[in-house]
Design a protein around this motif. Sequence first.
Motif, PDB file in Angstrom:
ATOM      1  N   TYR A  18     -15.874  21.458  29.040  1.00 29.79           N
ATOM      2  CA  TYR A  18     -14.680  20.643  28.823  1.00 29.79           C
ATOM      3  C   TYR A  18     -14.834  19.776  27.575  1.00 29.79           C
ATOM      4  O   TYR A  18     -13.912  19.668  26.763  1.00 29.79           O
ATOM      5  CB  TYR A  18     -14.403  19.761  30.040  1.00 29.79           C
ATOM      6  N   LEU A  19     -15.999  19.159  27.407  1.00 32.89           N
ATOM      7  CA  LEU A  19     -16.248  18.298  26.256  1.00 32.89           C
ATOM      8  C   LEU A  19     -16.172  19.090  24.950  1.00 32.89           C
ATOM      9  O   LEU A  19     -15.591  18.627  23.973  1.00 32.89           O
ATOM     10  CB  LEU A  19     -17.607  17.613  26.400  1.00 32.89           C
ATOM     11  N   CYS A  20     -16.728  20.297  24.934  1.00 38.43           N
ATOM     12  CA  CYS A  20     -16.656  21.147  23.737  1.00 38.43           C
ATOM     13  C   CYS A  20     -15.210  21.512  23.413  1.00 38.43           C
ATOM     14  O   CYS A  20     -14.792  21.478  22.248  1.00 38.43           O
ATOM     15  CB  CYS A  20     -17.484  22.412  23.925  1.00 38.43           C
ATOM     16  N   GLN A  21     -14.425  21.861  24.418  1.00 46.94           N
ATOM     17  CA  GLN A  21     -13.017  22.202  24.198  1.00 46.94           C
ATOM     18  C   GLN A  21     -12.242  20.995  23.693  1.00 46.94           C
ATOM     19  O   GLN A  21     -11.398  21.113  22.800  1.00 46.94           O
ATOM     20  CB  GLN A  21     -12.387  22.722  25.486  1.00 46.94           C
ATOM     21  N   ARG A  22     -12.542  19.832  24.252  1.00 47.82           N
ATOM     22  CA  ARG A  22     -11.858  18.615  23.835  1.00 47.82           C
ATOM     23  C   ARG A  22     -12.196  18.237  22.396  1.00 47.82           C
ATOM     24  O   ARG A  22     -11.319  17.838  21.626  1.00 47.82           O
ATOM     25  CB  ARG A  22     -12.242  17.477  24.771  1.00 47.82           C
ATOM     26  N   ILE A  23     -13.466  18.366  22.024  1.00 49.00           N
ATOM     27  CA  ILE A  23     -13.861  18.075  20.645  1.00 49.00           C
ATOM     28  C   ILE A  23     -13.141  19.011  19.688  1.00 49.00           C
ATOM     29  O   ILE A  23     -12.603  18.584  18.664  1.00 49.00           O
ATOM     30  CB  ILE A  23     -15.388  18.186  20.468  1.00 49.00           C
ATOM     31  N   HIS A  24     -13.100  20.291  20.011  1.00 46.50           N
ATOM     32  CA  HIS A  24     -12.428  21.265  19.148  1.00 46.50           C
ATOM     33  C   HIS A  24     -10.949  20.915  18.981  1.00 46.50           C
ATOM     34  O   HIS A  24     -10.420  20.919  17.872  1.00 46.50           O
ATOM     35  CB  HIS A  24     -12.576  22.669  19.723  1.00 46.50           C
ATOM     36  N   GLN A  25     -10.288  20.583  20.078  1.00 41.87           N
ATOM     37  CA  GLN A  25      -8.868  20.246  20.015  1.00 41.87           C
ATOM     38  C   GLN A  25      -8.636  18.949  19.238  1.00 41.87           C
ATOM     39  O   GLN A  25      -7.742  18.869  18.404  1.00 41.87           O
ATOM     40  CB  GLN A  25      -8.298  20.109  21.422  1.00 41.87           C
ATOM     41  N   ASP A  26      -9.458  17.919  19.498  1.00 41.96           N
ATOM     42  CA  ASP A  26      -9.295  16.639  18.811  1.00 41.96           C
ATOM     43  C   ASP A  26      -9.608  16.753  17.323  1.00 41.96           C
ATOM     44  O   ASP A  26      -8.974  16.077  16.505  1.00 41.96           O
ATOM     45  CB  ASP A  26     -10.176  15.570  19.449  1.00 41.96           C
ATOM     46  N   LEU A  27     -10.564  17.591  16.945  1.00 44.52           N
ATOM     47  CA  LEU A  27     -10.837  17.805  15.520  1.00 44.52           C
ATOM     48  C   LEU A  27      -9.668  18.503  14.850  1.00 44.52           C
ATOM     49  O   LEU A  27      -9.313  18.198  13.711  1.00 44.52           O
ATOM     50  CB  LEU A  27     -12.113  18.625  15.329  1.00 44.52           C
ATOM     51  N   HIS A  28      -9.083  19.450  15.556  1.00 39.19           N
ATOM     52  CA  HIS A  28      -7.923  20.179  15.019  1.00 39.19           C
ATOM     53  C   HIS A  28      -6.753  19.219  14.780  1.00 39.19           C
ATOM     54  O   HIS A  28      -6.015  19.364  13.816  1.00 39.19           O
ATOM     55  CB  HIS A  28      -7.518  21.296  15.977  1.00 39.19           C
TER      56      HIS A  28
END
Length: 83
Positions: A18-28
Amino acid sequence: MRLRTRYGIFATHRDYTYLCQRIHQDLHEDRLLTYPAQGNRLFVHVPWRGQILRVIWCPITRLIITAHHPEARWHKRRRKGPR
């Protein structure tokens, strides 16, 4: 992951994913504070569970490489001596 030793946070595999997916989305969406690291990696400040986590992120694999100590310095030190 070093979240337990450096932040006192226990993270399951599901939490990590979940944290990896959230980081990817927030960076985008350009919502995270980042600094360049070696190669293609980034130092990222991530708010999670009431703390600001400092992690190294690889945008190619979309995975967290490691977690840094909360007190770690992120900027490069200037070389002292004659110029």
